[in-house]
Scaffold this active site. Structure first.
Site: not given
Length: 395
Positions: A213, A229, A252, A278, A299, A339
């Site tokens: 970040r 995301f 989402s 959203a 991400d 990830c």
């Protein structure tokens, strides 16, 4: 000598343990003493009877997670020493500062405590057990946390309902082991944020992206930023501090979007550069205009939590990155991550490379990213590397 019930390995199966790999797989076991139950501390012996060390037993492919080597017992003193060593590392990394009180205190095997994850958010530590043994030892761990002299932790919240093996039937409930709700506001590099450890994902905030970040902040000035995301908006408020022209956050989950808006408001009140949506990520990418953004963050949550999902995960990464390459403005910068522990660094890079080639755009790698130092990788346990990232310049 501490007396624990024994697990004896088959002949020749002790080699990985002699190299200090912390897992004993079920196929390596020759004999288990009668009465050994899930979560028990067991003594692991080689076929010749020699003691290797002690660990937590559980039913499954990984049968023992090694905690000590030789005859060192697993008791209150052990947890106090290991927690203190973990805290000393974080202190040496400069993570305990007036402008930063959020970090990972224990990263499982990376801190020689397999099955245990602890994240600190100001006065609260969120403890997560990934093995029955750590579930049973949670009170010892919690006491060791609040006793650490360099931390001001007064509350320990236990959050393991979704991380423990369901077949163990442990009936674990989330809740405070020590203390109570204090405040949900923590600080990272001078930015404040709400942490939802009660209902949020994982321990409530993804501290593993802290350095990434900060890097994004460096690239954000004057750019139109899309944070896909977004979860609780970490990349978004760093981009705003970096001087982005606008930042759009997409997730989402309506709850995640609401928390993102709260976090932006906490740091940048009355700032109209930010909007959150959203909606489904793939749908948003498909419908957005070409060149609408010149800095995009991808991400996503883990596409593959197990090897069985690897093929579909790699297809997902290709599609996701392909759409970003198609739509990003010329001269744009793409931060893209995986990830998924089941996806190797090489496999992720190949998926992104394939997406870039299909887009027929000139793409250069600016940075290759990994997990931060408070998510250390045990040199004897390379499986602990899970976060992979690339920063790409797209002509």
């Amino acid at each position: 000598m501490t007396t624990y019930k024994k697990i004896t390995l088959r002949k020749g199966k002790e080699d990985s343990l002699k190299r200090f790999h912390p897992w004993v797989f079920s196929g390596a076991i020759g004999h288990i003493d009668e009465g050994v139950e899930e979560g028990d501390i067991v003594a692991v012996h080689a076929a010749d009877g020699s003691l290797i060390g002690n660990g937590h037993f559980q039913v499954g492919s990984i049968s023992v997670r090694m905690l000590t080597w030789g005859d060192e017992p697993v008791d209150e003193k052990f947890y106090a020493q290991r927690l203190n060593a973990a805290a000393m590392l974080r202190k040496s990394l400069g993570l305990m500062r007036a402008d930063n009180n959020s970090f990972r205190l224990v990263h499982g095997e990376g801190d020689f405590l397999p099955g245990l994850v602890i994240d600190v958010y100001g006065s609260t530590a969120v403890l997560q057990a990934h093995s029955p043994g750590m579930h049973f030892d949670r009170h010892k761990v919690a006491q060791a946390i609040v006793a650490l002299p360099d931390l001001d932790v007064r509350n320990v919240y236990y959050k393991s309902e979704t991380t423990l093996p369901y077949k163990a039937a442990l009936d674990a409930e989330n809740g405070y082991i020590i203390g109570q709700y204090d405040t949900d506001i923590a600080m990272e590099n001078g930015l404040r944020f709400h942490v939802d450890w009660l209902r949020g994902q994982k321990t409530g905030f993804f501290v593993d992206q802290r350095e990434n970040r900060t890097l994004l902040e460096h690239y954000s000035h004057g750019r139109k930023v899309l944070n896909m995301f977004c979860y609780t908006g970490g990349f978004s408020f760093y981009a705003l501090r970096g001087g982005a022209a606008l930042v759009h956050s997409v997730d989402s989950s309506a709850k995640a979007v609401s928390l993102t808006n709260e976090n932006v408001l906490l740091n940048f009140p009355e700032d109209n550069r930010h909007q959150a949506f959203a909606t489904d990520a793939f749908k948003y990418l498909a419908e957005m205009q070409h060149g609408q953004y010149d800095l995009i963050i991808l991400d996503p949550p883990a596409f593959a939590k197990h090897k069985s999902a690897l093929k579909n995960a790699l297809i997902g990464y290709r599609k996701l990155n392909g759409k970003a390459f198609e739509k990003i403005a010329p001269g744009g910068i793409l931060f893209t991550f995986s990830c998924s522990q089941a996806v190797s660094r090489e496999q992720f890079r190949l998926a992104v490379f394939s997406a870039a080639a299909q887009s027929r755009r000139k793409v250069r790698i600016l940075h290759q990213l990994s997990q931060p130092a408070d998510h250390p990788i045990n040199i004897y346990h390379p499986e602990g590397e899970y976060l992979k990232g690339l920063v790409l310049y797209v002509e």
